[in-house]
Design an enzyme around this catalytic site. Structure first.
Site, short mmCIF file in Angstrom:
data_model
loop_
_atom_site.label_atom_id
_atom_site.label_comp_id
_atom_site.label_asym_id
_atom_site.label_seq_id
_atom_site.Cartn_x
_atom_site.Cartn_y
_atom_site.Cartn_z
N HIS A 77 111.62 111.10 115.85
CA HIS A 77 111.14 112.22 115.04
C HIS A 77 112.32 113.10 114.62
O HIS A 77 112.36 113.61 113.50
CB HIS A 77 110.12 113.05 115.84
N ASP A 118 106.21 117.61 112.03
CA ASP A 118 105.57 116.29 112.04
C ASP A 118 104.19 116.36 112.69
O ASP A 118 103.75 117.42 113.15
CB ASP A 118 106.49 115.23 112.67
N HIS A 123 110.98 96.59 117.27
CA HIS A 123 109.66 97.03 117.73
C HIS A 123 108.84 97.62 116.58
O HIS A 123 107.72 98.08 116.80
CB HIS A 123 109.82 98.05 118.86
N TRP A 158 109.12 103.07 112.62
CA TRP A 158 109.27 103.17 111.18
C TRP A 158 110.72 103.44 110.76
O TRP A 158 111.17 102.95 109.72
CB TRP A 158 108.32 104.22 110.60
N ASN A 159 111.46 104.18 111.57
CA ASN A 159 112.87 104.42 111.19
C ASN A 159 113.66 103.11 111.21
O ASN A 159 114.45 102.84 110.31
CB ASN A 159 113.53 105.43 112.14
N SER A 160 113.43 102.31 112.24
CA SER A 160 114.11 101.01 112.31
C SER A 160 113.74 100.15 111.11
O SER A 160 114.58 99.47 110.52
CB SER A 160 113.74 100.28 113.61
N GLU A 170 115.52 101.43 108.06
CA GLU A 170 116.95 101.13 108.13
C GLU A 170 117.19 99.64 107.83
O GLU A 170 118.19 99.26 107.21
CB GLU A 170 117.50 101.52 109.51
N GLU A 219 102.21 103.46 116.63
CA GLU A 219 101.56 102.82 115.47
C GLU A 219 102.26 101.50 115.11
O GLU A 219 102.05 100.94 114.04
CB GLU A 219 101.54 103.81 114.29
N1 UPG Z 1 118.54 104.15 117.40
C1 UPG Z 1 119.91 104.01 117.46
N2 UPG Z 1 120.41 103.24 118.46
C2 UPG Z 1 119.64 102.61 119.38
C3 UPG Z 1 118.24 102.75 119.30
C4 UPG Z 1 117.71 103.54 118.28
O1 UPG Z 1 120.66 104.56 116.66
O2 UPG Z 1 120.18 101.92 120.24
C5 UPG Z 1 117.97 104.97 116.31
C6 UPG Z 1 117.49 104.06 115.19
O3 UPG Z 1 118.53 103.76 114.30
C7 UPG Z 1 116.37 104.91 114.59
C8 UPG Z 1 115.83 105.69 115.77
O4 UPG Z 1 116.83 105.68 116.77
O5 UPG Z 1 116.90 105.81 113.65
C9 UPG Z 1 114.60 105.04 116.37
O6 UPG Z 1 113.50 105.29 115.55
P1 UPG Z 1 112.29 104.25 115.40
O7 UPG Z 1 112.78 102.94 115.02
O8 UPG Z 1 111.30 104.86 114.46
O9 UPG Z 1 111.71 104.09 116.84
P2 UPG Z 1 111.16 105.16 117.92
O10 UPG Z 1 112.23 105.94 118.45
O11 UPG Z 1 110.37 104.35 118.87
O12 UPG Z 1 110.18 106.08 117.02
C10 UPG Z 1 108.96 106.77 117.24
C11 UPG Z 1 107.75 105.84 117.47
C12 UPG Z 1 107.60 104.90 116.28
C13 UPG Z 1 107.44 105.71 114.99
C14 UPG Z 1 108.62 106.67 114.84
C15 UPG Z 1 108.47 107.60 113.64
O13 UPG Z 1 107.91 105.11 118.66
O14 UPG Z 1 106.50 104.04 116.47
O15 UPG Z 1 107.36 104.85 113.88
O16 UPG Z 1 108.75 107.49 116.01
O17 UPG Z 1 107.33 108.39 113.78
#
Ligand code: UPG
Length: 472
Positions: A17, A116, A365, A368-370, A373, A389
Site C-alpha cells: 500500500h 486506500d 503471488h 497488484w503492484n508486482s 511492474e 484479492e
Molecule cells: N517488493 C520488492 N522486493 C521484494 C518484494 C516486494 O521490491 O523482495 C516490492 C514489489 O516490487 C512491489 C511491492 O513490494 O512494489 C509488493 O507489492 P504487491 O506485489 O502488490 O504485493 P503485496 O505486498 O502482497 O501487496 C498487498 C496485497 C496484494 C495487493 C496489494 C495492493 O497482498 O494482494 O494487490 O497489496 O493492494
C-alpha cells in the site's frame, strides 16, 4: 511566493500500500506542482524496506510523518492481518486529526485527502475540516467492481461465498470468478475481518471519487461500465496507472547482489520467483518449489522467506521474522543449483530485477503492484496467488489478459515439483510461454502509452488534479 496546494496521503500499513501511494506522491509533485503530506501508520516497528522508501523522499515537496507503531501482540492472538491493519488505522485517526488541524492553521486547508480501502475512517476526519476525500483502489477495476457489488451479494447470499455453486461475473468484467477466489477477508463472514471489510465498503460513499491503478487500454470496458452503470455521475473513477515502484540504483538496495548476478546471465533466461512483501509458503510447498525449480533446469532468482508453518511469528508481516529462510531449503539444493540459481533471503530490488534484460519470466503471488511492474517490463507471469484479492487477480491474468500460465495444485493443495517444473519450462521455452510473452509485449507498449503526455492515464490524473486545484 504562493504556497503549493497540499494533498494529504494516508496509506494503510504494508509495503503493497505504501509503495504505490509514494509513487503517486512523486508524480503529483513532479508533474503537477503539488506538495504532499504522507501520514504513515505502522503495524509493528517499520521494516528496513519501509524505512528505505520513506527516507528516499525529498523533504519540502513530500513531507512524511511516521505515526507511532501499534504492537501486533497487543491484539488477540490469531487476529487476521486485515483486522490488524484496520485497528491500526482506527488508532491513527486522532493523530491524523491533529495533523490536519496543524496543516489548516499553518499552511492552509489541504485540497484533498487520498487514502486506500482499509483507511476509510480517515474520511470522517477529512469531512470535519471540509477536505474532499478520494479512495485509492490500489488494485484493478475488477476488484473495484467486486467491491461495488459486494453489498448486493451480502444481502442476497446466505452462508459463505466460498460455498456458492455458480461462478460470479462482476459488473463490467469479462471473466467469471468462483466463490473461493474472493478476497480472504470476505470468505469468513463471521470473522472480524469481514465486518471491517463491510465497514470500509459502506464508507467508500464518503469519497468524492475513486483512483484506480489501472489504465483504459487494460480494463477500459470494465471502468466504463462501472462509471456508466454503477457509480453516480458525480463520483468519477480515475484510471491513472500504471503507478509502479521507480526503484533505487544504489548498492544498499541490493545487498544480495541480484543485479550483478543477473549481469552474468543471457538475455531472457532467468525466471524471477517472489511472493510480494509478505507472502510465505508452507514447509512442504517451499521444498516442492525448490525441487521444481531444480528439475526445470532453468536459471532462477528466488526471494525466499521462512515457511509460514515454521517461523515463530509467521504472518503477512513476516518479512521481519528472525529465522534464516535459506535454512528451510532442501539439503544440498543451493550447492546443486549453484551457477544456475540464486536464492536471496526476504527482499530483492524487484523493479530493477524485472527491468533487467536477463529476466524472462516471473513466478508471482499476483499482488497488484508486482503485476503492474511485470506489465511495464513486459515479463510474462506464472500466477501463484496466496491471499487477499490475489486469486481474483490470477483469474484476470490467465483468462482475461492472457499474460500468465497457472500451475495446478494437487488434491492436498500443494503444487508438486513436476507441475512446477512443467510450467516453468513451459513459460521459458514452450509454445504456451511464447503466446503469453507476445501478449505481454503488447501490454507493455500500451502501459507506456497510457502515461505519455497525451496518454489516457496522464489525462485522467490531470483532470483529477485540476478538480483539486479549482476547489471541487
Ligand atoms: N517488493 C520488492 N522486493 C521484494 C518484494 C516486494 O521490491 O523482495 C516490492 C514489489 O516490487 C512491489 C511491492 O513490494 O512494489 C509488493 O507489492 P504487491 O506485489 O502488490 O504485493 P503485496 O505486498 O502482497 O501487496 C498487498 C496485497 C496484494 C495487493 C496489494 C495492493 O497482498 O494482494 O494487490 O497489496 O493492494
Amino acid at each position: 511566493m504562493a504556497r503549493k496546494p497540499n494533498v494529504v496521503i494516508f496509506p494503510s500499513p504494508g509495503m503493497g500500500h505504501l509503495i504505490p501511494l509514494v509513487e503517486l506522491s512523486k508524480k503529483l509533485v513532479l508533474a503537477h506542482d503539488l506538495s504532499i503530506t504522507l501520514i504513515v501508520p505502522s503495524l509493528g516497528p517499520p521494516s528496513k524496506a519501509q524505512t528505505q522508501v520513506l527516507e528516499s523522499l525529498s523533504p519540502g515537496s513530500i513531507n512524511h510523518i511516521l505515526l507511532p507503531p501499534t504492537n501486533p501482540s497487543d491484539f488477540p492472538a490469531g487476529t487476521r492481518a486485515e483486522t490488524l491493519i484496520c485497528l491500526t488505522v482506527a488508532q491513527a485517526v486522532p493523530a491524523l486529526r491533529d495533523e490536519l488541524k496543524l496543516l489548516v492553521e499553518t499552511s492552509g486547508k489541504p485540497v484533498a485527502l487520498v487514502a486506500d480501502f482499509f483507511c476509510t475512517d480517515t474520511f470522517d476526519v477529512a469531512r470535519e475540516f471540509d477536505v474532499p476525500s478520494y479512495l485509492a483502489v490500489l488494485t484493478n477495476a475488477m476488484t473495484l467492481s467486486m467491491l461495488l457489488d459486494l453489498p448486493r451479494l451480502d444481502e442476497e447470499v446466505s452462508g459463505e461465498y466460498g460455498d456458492m455453486d455458480s461462478p460470479i461475473r462482476f459488473p463490467g468484467c469479462k471473466v467469471d470468478v468462483l466463490g473461493p477466489d474472493l478476497p480472504d477477508p470476505v470468505l469468513d463472514r463471521k470473522d472480524e475481518a469481514y465486518k471491517w471489510f463491510m465497514h470500509n465498503l459502506r464508507r467508500t460513499n464518503l469519497a468524492e471519487g475513486f483512483i484506480v491503478n489501472s489504465f483504459t487500454e487494460l480494463e477500459g470496458e470494465t471502468i466504463q461500465f462501472l462509471q456508466e452503470n454503477v457509480m453516480s455521475k458525480n463520483k468519477p473513477i480515475y484510471p491513472i496507472g500504471p503507478i509502479f515502484q521507480s526503484g533505487s540504483s544504489n548498492d544498499s538496495a541490493d545487498p544480495s547482489g541480484c543485479l550483478k548476478w543477473l549481469d552474468t546471465k543471457p538475455t531472457g533466461s532467468v525466471v524471477f520467483v517472489s511472493f510480494g512483501s509478505g507472502g510465505t509458503l508452507s514447509s512442504e510447498q517451499l521444498k516442492e518449489l525448490a525441487l521444481g525449480l531444480e528439475t526445470s533446469q532453468q536459471n532462477f532468482l528466488w526471494v525466499v522467506r521462512s515457511p509460514n508453518d515454521a517461523a515463530a511469528n509467521a504472518s503477512y508481516f513476516n518479512s521481519r521474522s528472525g529465522s534464516n529462510p535459506l535454512d528451510f531449503l532442501p539439503e544440498g539444493f543451493v550447492e546443486r543449483t549453484k551457477g544456475r540459481g540464486l536464492v536471496v533471503p526476504s527482499w530483492a530490488p524487484q523493479m530493477q530485477v524485472l527491468s533487467h534484460v536477463a529476466t524472462g519470466g516471473f513466478v508471482s503471488h499476483c499482488g497488484w503492484n508486482s503485476t503492474v511492474e511485470s506489465i511495464v517490463n513486459g515479463v510474462p507471469l506464472i500466477a501463484w496467488p496466496l491471499y487477499a484479492e490475489q486469486r481474483m487477480n490470477a483469474v484476470l491474468l490467465e483468462k482475461d489478459f492472457e499474460i500468465a500460465l497457472r500451475p495446478k495444485a494437487g488434491e492436498n493443495g500443494v503444487i508438486g515439483r513436476e507441475e512446477i517444473a512443467r510450467v516453468v519450462k513451459g513459460l521459458m521455452e514452450g509454445e504456451e510461454g511464447a503466446a503469453v510473452r507476445e501478449r505481454m509485449a503488447k501490454l507493455k507498449v500500451a502501459a507506456a502509452e497510457a502515461v505519455t503526455e497525451e496518454g489516457s492515464s496522464t489525462k485522467s490524473l490531470g483532470e483529477l488534479v485540476s478538480k483539486w486545484k479549482n476547489g471541487h
